[in-house]
Design a protein around this motif. Sequence first.
Motif, PDB file in Angstrom:
ATOM      1  N   LEU A 240       2.940   0.533   7.150  1.00 56.25           N
ATOM      2  CA  LEU A 240       1.531   0.777   6.797  1.00 56.25           C
ATOM      3  C   LEU A 240       0.755   1.316   7.994  1.00 56.25           C
ATOM      4  N   ARG A 241       1.017   0.755   9.179  1.00 57.62           N
ATOM      5  CA  ARG A 241       0.312   1.265  10.371  1.00 57.62           C
ATOM      6  C   ARG A 241       0.677   2.731  10.634  1.00 57.62           C
ATOM      7  N   GLU A 242       1.951   3.088  10.386  1.00 58.55           N
ATOM      8  CA  GLU A 242       2.349   4.500  10.525  1.00 58.55           C
ATOM      9  C   GLU A 242       1.583   5.365   9.532  1.00 58.55           C
TER      10      GLU A 242
ATOM     11  N   ALA B 164      -4.900   1.887   2.539  1.00 58.32           N
ATOM     12  CA  ALA B 164      -4.565   0.595   3.165  1.00 58.32           C
ATOM     13  C   ALA B 164      -5.488   0.218   4.336  1.00 58.32           C
ATOM     14  N   LYS B 165      -6.063   1.197   4.996  1.00 60.90           N
ATOM     15  CA  LYS B 165      -6.734   0.954   6.284  1.00 60.90           C
ATOM     16  C   LYS B 165      -7.776  -0.176   6.226  1.00 60.90           C
ATOM     17  N   ALA B 166      -8.733  -0.054   5.316  1.00 60.81           N
ATOM     18  CA  ALA B 166      -9.824  -1.036   5.280  1.00 60.81           C
ATOM     19  C   ALA B 166      -9.300  -2.416   4.868  1.00 60.81           C
TER      20      ALA B 166
ATOM     21  N   ILE C  56       2.170  -0.504  -3.636  1.00 62.72           N
ATOM     22  CA  ILE C  56       2.312   0.318  -2.417  1.00 62.72           C
ATOM     23  C   ILE C  56       3.421  -0.213  -1.525  1.00 62.72           C
ATOM     24  N   VAL C  57       3.387  -1.515  -1.217  1.00 59.01           N
ATOM     25  CA  VAL C  57       4.392  -2.008  -0.247  1.00 59.01           C
ATOM     26  C   VAL C  57       5.794  -2.024  -0.847  1.00 59.01           C
TER      27      VAL C  57
ATOM     28  N   ALA D 258       5.223 -11.270  -6.909  1.00 59.47           N
ATOM     29  CA  ALA D 258       5.556  -9.955  -7.501  1.00 59.47           C
ATOM     30  C   ALA D 258       6.430  -9.144  -6.544  1.00 59.47           C
ATOM     31  N   GLN D 259       6.137  -9.223  -5.255  1.00 59.23           N
ATOM     32  CA  GLN D 259       6.961  -8.496  -4.271  1.00 59.23           C
ATOM     33  C   GLN D 259       8.358  -9.090  -4.186  1.00 59.23           C
TER      34      GLN D 259
END
Length: 217
Positions: free
Chosen positions: A36-38, A50-52, A64-65, A91-92
Motif C-alpha cells: 500500500l505504501r508503494e 488508501a492514503k487518507a 483492495i488488500v 473476510a481477508q
Amino acid sequence: MMNIILLGPPGAGKGTQAARLQAERGMIQLSTGDMLREAVAAGTPVGLEAKAVMERGELVSDAIVSALIGERLDAASTSGAIFDGFPRTQAQAEALDLLLNERGRSLDYVIELDVDEEALVERITGRFSCVKCGTGYHDRFKQPRVKGICDACGSTDFCRRPDDNEQTVRTRMAEYRAKTAPILPYYEQRRLVRHVDGMAPVDEVAAQVSVTLDGEA
Ligand code: ADP
Ligand code: AMP
C-alpha cells in the motif's frame, strides 16, 4: 515450501521477523502495508484511495488488500510465503484460504507474536527505515552500527512513516483488537496457531520462530 502468517498488533515485530526469514530461508515477505505504501508513493488509483485511510490508522478495504496479495502470491510459489500484516479481518482470512486453495497450497502455521501493548507505542514511535533499501531501525532498540549510515546499503537517507505517531497508533491498536484479534479462533480450530514471545530481544524472537518452523516441519 511453507506458507505462514505472522500475526500481531502494530509494532509487534512482524516486519522485523519477516525480513529475517526472507534473508535466512529465502522465503518471500508479502506485506500489504509495504504494498500500500508503494501504491501511495506511485500515486496509483489504489494509492489514492488508501492514503487518507492509512493516515487515520483505519483499515483499507478487504477487496483492495486481497487483490494486492493475489497479484503477488505467484511470485512466492517456490520459496514459501510470509504473510505480514495480512489477513487483518475474517473476510481477508477467508480470501487468503481461497487464493491458496486455487493454487493447491495451504497454510502451515499462524505465528502469533505475543506482546504488551503499552510497549508497542515506544516501538512504533521510535521506528525509522532506510529510504534506499528499506532496512528497519529503531531509536532505542536498533541504531545503525555507524550513526546516520545504513548497515545494509550505506545510504544516509532515513525516513519515518506518517502513521507512526502516538495518536494514529492508538487507532491502529483499536482496529487490531476489534477486527484482527477475533480471527484467531478461525485458525485455532485448525490447530495452526503457535505462540512466540514478541517481547524478547529480536534474536531470541527469531530463534523461537525458527524452532517453531523446524521443530514441527
Ligand atoms: P510490525 O511489522 O509488527 O509493525 P516492526 O517489525 O516494524 O513491527 O517493529 C517495530 C519497531 O520495533 C521497529 O523499529 C523494530 O526495529 C523494533 N523491534 C522489532 N522487534 C523488536 C524486539 N523484539 N525488541 C525490540 N524492538 C523490536
Ligand atoms: P502496516 O504496515 O502493516 O502497519 O500497515 C499500515 C497501514 O496499511 C494500516 O494501518 C492499514 O491502514 C493499511 N493496511 C495494511 N495491511 C492491511 C490489511 N491487510 N487490511 C487493511 N488495511 C491494511
